[in-house]
Design a protein around this motif. Sequence first.
Motif, PDB file in Angstrom:
ATOM      1  N   PHE A  38      -1.875  71.890  86.482  1.00  0.00           N
ATOM      2  CA  PHE A  38      -2.906  72.700  87.113  1.00  0.00           C
ATOM      3  C   PHE A  38      -4.006  72.952  86.099  1.00  0.00           C
ATOM      4  N   ASP A  39      -5.194  72.459  86.386  1.00  0.00           N
ATOM      5  CA  ASP A  39      -6.336  72.602  85.471  1.00  0.00           C
ATOM      6  C   ASP A  39      -6.005  72.090  84.072  1.00  0.00           C
ATOM      7  N   GLY A  40      -5.270  71.023  84.006  1.00  0.00           N
ATOM      8  CA  GLY A  40      -4.960  70.419  82.720  1.00  0.00           C
ATOM      9  C   GLY A  40      -3.789  71.036  82.003  1.00  0.00           C
ATOM     10  N   SER A  41      -3.227  72.125  82.505  1.00  0.00           N
ATOM     11  CA  SER A  41      -2.065  72.743  81.868  1.00  0.00           C
ATOM     12  C   SER A  41      -0.827  72.512  82.710  1.00  0.00           C
ATOM     13  N   LEU A  42       0.298  72.523  82.074  1.00  0.00           N
ATOM     14  CA  LEU A  42       1.560  72.337  82.777  1.00  0.00           C
ATOM     15  C   LEU A  42       1.938  73.632  83.474  1.00  0.00           C
ATOM     16  N   LYS A  43       1.998  73.635  84.813  1.00  0.00           N
ATOM     17  CA  LYS A  43       2.288  74.857  85.551  1.00  0.00           C
ATOM     18  C   LYS A  43       3.777  75.193  85.477  1.00  0.00           C
ATOM     19  N   PHE A  44       4.622  74.258  85.822  1.00  0.00           N
ATOM     20  CA  PHE A  44       6.052  74.472  85.638  1.00  0.00           C
ATOM     21  C   PHE A  44       6.799  73.148  85.657  1.00  0.00           C
ATOM     22  N   ILE A  45       7.975  73.157  85.086  1.00  0.00           N
ATOM     23  CA  ILE A  45       8.880  72.018  85.134  1.00  0.00           C
ATOM     24  C   ILE A  45      10.219  72.530  85.640  1.00  0.00           C
ATOM     25  N   GLU A  46      10.787  71.887  86.595  1.00  0.00           N
ATOM     26  CA  GLU A  46      12.158  72.204  86.995  1.00  0.00           C
ATOM     27  C   GLU A  46      13.084  71.237  86.273  1.00  0.00           C
ATOM     28  N   ILE A  47      13.869  71.777  85.365  1.00  0.00           N
ATOM     29  CA  ILE A  47      14.762  70.952  84.554  1.00  0.00           C
ATOM     30  C   ILE A  47      15.939  70.488  85.410  1.00  0.00           C
ATOM     31  N   GLU A  48      16.235  69.192  85.366  1.00  0.00           N
ATOM     32  CA  GLU A  48      17.322  68.650  86.169  1.00  0.00           C
ATOM     33  C   GLU A  48      18.480  68.142  85.331  1.00  0.00           C
ATOM     34  N   ILE A  49      18.276  67.962  84.024  1.00  0.00           N
ATOM     35  CA  ILE A  49      19.347  67.502  83.143  1.00  0.00           C
ATOM     36  C   ILE A  49      19.274  68.271  81.828  1.00  0.00           C
ATOM     37  N   PRO A  50      20.372  68.333  81.071  1.00  0.00           N
ATOM     38  CA  PRO A  50      20.357  69.080  79.804  1.00  0.00           C
ATOM     39  C   PRO A  50      19.341  68.499  78.824  1.00  0.00           C
ATOM     40  N   CYS A  51      18.650  69.367  78.116  1.00  0.00           N
ATOM     41  CA  CYS A  51      17.644  68.957  77.125  1.00  0.00           C
ATOM     42  C   CYS A  51      17.809  69.771  75.849  1.00  0.00           C
TER      43      CYS A  51
END
Length: 313
Positions: A38-51
């Motif tokens: 959104f406007d060049g920034s990361l709005k959200f990430i839904e994590i699906e695997i361990p990181c």
Amino acid sequence: MTNVGHGEHILQRNRLATYQISACFYSDECHFIRPVFFDGSLKFIEIEIPCVVLMDDSFGKLCKNGKEMSYEASTLFSLRPGEEVSMQLDYTVHPCGWMLAFRPELLDKTGLGRDFYMFSFFFSDTLEAMALSPMERGIVLNCFNNLLAELHTPRDYMSDQLLRLGIGQLLSYFKRFYERQCINATKNVSTLGGRLDILVDNYLSSGMPAQKGLPSVAWCASQFNLSPNYFGEIIKRELHITAQDFLQQKMVSAAKRLLLETSLSVIEITEELGFAYPNHFSRMFRRCIGVSPLKYRKNHQSPAEDKTKQPLL
């Protein structure tokens, strides 16, 4: 991240990928996460695997599950499936760091999979990334590089085994550094349990609960300049119970004293201890002691006391 397309191919083939963070924090080309820009920034990430993420600089505001995370250069943190992460990038700072992402099925029916419960940092809700010493950062980078080298090696019958060993080595070092941090924090506040005991006793006897309510874990943590999650981890390690259970025990002890040493009614005791409603107090007391407050008072008073102290509801 550099070479995202190649990394994605590796993830599909080996169910694991390592990334060197550079141009951006995450990419929408990676199917194992769901980013929204959104406007060049990361709005959200839904994590699906361990990181597991190693930050090599502070390049924006990072939030996990809607709450801001504290991190800086040479800090390490983990993410588990179901968590949401957002990032407001600081475009004056070049993003840099490493991320390991692996599919849980890589661990199925393996020793690492059976022992995965030991890596408790994945299940922690702490909002503080773990600071690494230069030596520890070097060890973590070596683990990342070993995994990356194996990912670029042509597959053979040993590939999955070596990848699992690499993951296990990185997570084991994470566990060692994580526990070291908790032990050091406990040493720095070596009498935290005793100090907390005094703090809560003083608060309960001050008359403040009637005005400000029950003492909370967040309030107690703030008195020691610690985050609630970090405070809770130290208390659990030192006292072998959760901070919330400790506070509940203190409330029950105070309630028992007031029931036996005063003629205050249950309603008055409720207000004295900071409970919003009498039924909340009675429910907690019955759950912990097994009987209602009035029953407890009756069972533990002598007949003479029972005549002189005629409590109301």
